[in-house]
Write an enzyme that holds these catalytic residues in place. Structure first.
Site, mmCIF file in Angstrom:
data_model
loop_
_atom_site.group_PDB
_atom_site.id
_atom_site.type_symbol
_atom_site.label_atom_id
_atom_site.label_comp_id
_atom_site.label_asym_id
_atom_site.label_seq_id
_atom_site.Cartn_x
_atom_site.Cartn_y
_atom_site.Cartn_z
ATOM 1 N N ARG A 89 -4.038 -6.447 11.213
ATOM 2 C CA ARG A 89 -3.152 -5.159 11.097
ATOM 3 C C ARG A 89 -4.111 -4.118 10.521
ATOM 4 N NH1 ARG A 89 0.995 -5.297 6.373
ATOM 5 N NH2 ARG A 89 1.285 -4.223 7.544
ATOM 6 N N ASP A 237 -1.948 3.143 1.661
ATOM 7 C CA ASP A 237 -2.575 1.900 2.741
ATOM 8 C C ASP A 237 -3.855 2.991 3.120
ATOM 9 O OD1 ASP A 237 0.289 0.678 2.641
ATOM 10 O OD2 ASP A 237 -1.332 -0.629 3.674
ATOM 11 N N ASN A 247 1.189 5.794 4.172
ATOM 12 C CA ASN A 247 2.226 4.574 3.142
ATOM 13 C C ASN A 247 3.293 4.441 4.496
ATOM 14 O OD1 ASN A 247 1.586 3.161 0.892
ATOM 15 N ND2 ASN A 247 3.697 4.323 0.112
ATOM 16 N N LYS A 248 4.094 2.904 3.631
ATOM 17 C CA LYS A 248 5.074 2.625 3.941
ATOM 18 C C LYS A 248 6.061 3.664 4.750
ATOM 19 C CE LYS A 248 5.662 -0.847 4.722
ATOM 20 N NZ LYS A 248 5.476 -1.930 6.081
HETATM 21 O O1 MRU Z 1 3.313 -3.935 5.280
HETATM 22 P P1 MRU Z 1 3.148 -3.434 3.789
HETATM 23 O O2 MRU Z 1 4.093 -4.576 3.134
HETATM 24 O O3 MRU Z 1 1.770 -3.894 3.852
HETATM 25 O O4 MRU Z 1 3.022 -2.297 3.430
HETATM 26 C C1 MRU Z 1 2.536 -2.043 2.413
HETATM 27 C C2 MRU Z 1 2.981 -0.551 1.481
HETATM 28 O O5 MRU Z 1 2.723 0.459 2.021
HETATM 29 C C3 MRU Z 1 2.722 -0.307 0.239
HETATM 30 O O6 MRU Z 1 2.755 1.004 -0.498
HETATM 31 C C4 MRU Z 1 0.759 -0.114 0.299
HETATM 32 O O7 MRU Z 1 -0.649 -1.090 0.484
HETATM 33 C C5 MRU Z 1 0.498 0.062 -0.980
HETATM 34 S S1 MRU Z 1 0.044 -1.290 -2.114
HETATM 35 C C6 MRU Z 1 -0.562 -1.844 -3.517
#
Ligand code: MRU
Length: 346
Positions: A89, A237, A247-248
């Protein structure tokens, strides 16, 4: 600790298989680097800090059977394992941070026998996990002070124990505020397409008896407009040197809405999520996932299967001007971010 997301037991790594939540809480044993790659790629283990920990254990699994006798060839095996895990990823920098840290440690011990370097690499992975738990508690304490008693928080995706070594980032702030005696309630965005908010955030908050209300992503503007939200609190992230952060997908929209409604917008993350090698958010690699995640839900088509395309970026970038503050284990960072971010990382 709210949940034990990832641990090491008897020669293998154990993770909660998050793709099965909330219906089933199943632990999965990971014994090879290939299994770890798949677990990361398929989001069985997910969330930036948890991905970093998983990568560290994955690297160890990748080299533990290395036949190398001297450092030069062992280093090649480490590099190969690291490259492979790095292809799982692209966005969460914690993954690359953990791999670099493991490689640096091996190099530091290049003079000792390979079997001892292997042991040191396993110990380093344990240390990365232990440090993550400690820093999530520290950042939780720093952030808890920002939340007034009775605060109603809107969060997105899952930035809880499931996304880390077990305490969380955004949700660690909530857990610590509640532990200090404050009453806190949460709106959890469902977080399409993979529903980390509905499936994971709601699951762990309910398990910890924290009042949580699930909303569809498109309801956020309305709950803000009705004065039902006191702060937006999310994880991150990858945070660039100027404070732009990935972030997401959907986070940028929430930050824009928070600004429009004069609601504070906080991002909580450990220092391992900062990437000051990138000047700004335009340089953050954004993962694009398969169109089927958008087109299908619970195994069923939700769009016509022919004649329709889908775009599926897993993350977006929120510009730093929309961020009220970052919450880290070394305290809260308010604007202007660039000089303060480089200072706190020193
Ligand atoms: O695709 P994911 O589920 O790995 O995405 C996660 C996120 O976007 C979280 O908000 C991010 O990793 C922060 S978690 C502490």
């Amino acid at each position: 600790m709210p949940v034990e997301t990832i641990s090491w037991k008897v020669n293998s790594c154990h993770i909660i298989d998050q793709t099965r939540l909330p219906e089933k809480l199943r632990y999965k044993k990971i014994q090879t680097i290939e299994e770890m790659w798949t677990a990361i790629r398929e989001l069985q283990v997910r969330g930036a800090p948890a991905i970093g920990i998983a990568a560290a254990y994955g690297l160890y699994l990748g080299i533990r059977d290395s036949q190398a006798r001297e450092f030069a060839s062992f280093e090649k095996d480490i590099e190969k394992a690291s490259k492979y895990l790095g292809s799982s990823r692209p966005t969460a920098v914690n993954l690359f941070w953990a791999l670099e840290r493991m490689k640096d440690l091996a190099r530091k011990h290049r003079e000792i026998p390979v079997r001892m370097i292997k042991q040191k690499l396993l110990e380093e992975a344990h240390l990365i996990l232990a440090e993550d738990i400690r820093s999530s508690i520290a950042l939780g304490d720093a952030g808890a002070e920002l939340l007034p008693d009775g605060a109603r928080i809107l969060t997105h995706c899952n930035a809880g124990g499931l996304a880390t070594g077990g305490y969380g980032t955004a949700l660690a702030v909530i857990y610590r505020a509640v532990e200090s005696g404050k009453k806190i309630s949460v709106f959890a965005d469902e977080t399409r397409p993979l529903l980390q908010g509905a499936r994971l955030t709601c699951w762990e908050l309910a398990m910890n008896n924290i009042p949580v209300t699930a909303i569809c992503d498109n309801m956020a503007a309305w709950v803000m407009a009705r004065g039902m939200v006191d702060a937006v609190l999310v994880g991150a992230d990858r945070i660039a040197a100027n404070g732009d952060f990935a972030n997401k997908i959907g986070t940028y929209g929430l930050a824009t809405l928070a600004k429009a409604h004069r609601i504070p917008f906080y991002a909580a993350a450990p220092l391992s999520t900062f990437d000051i090698s990138l000047e700004n958010g335009d340089l953050i690699p954004i993962e694009e996932r398969d169109a089927s995640e958008v087109m299908r839900l619970n195994g069923k088509n939700i769009c016509p299967s022919e004649g329709v395309a889908a775009f599926n970026p897993a993350f977006d970038v929120t510009p730093h001007r929309l961020v009220t503050a970052f919450i880290t284990e070394r305290g809260v960072i308010r604007p202007p971010f660039d000089s303060k971010i480089s200072r706190i990382l020193r």
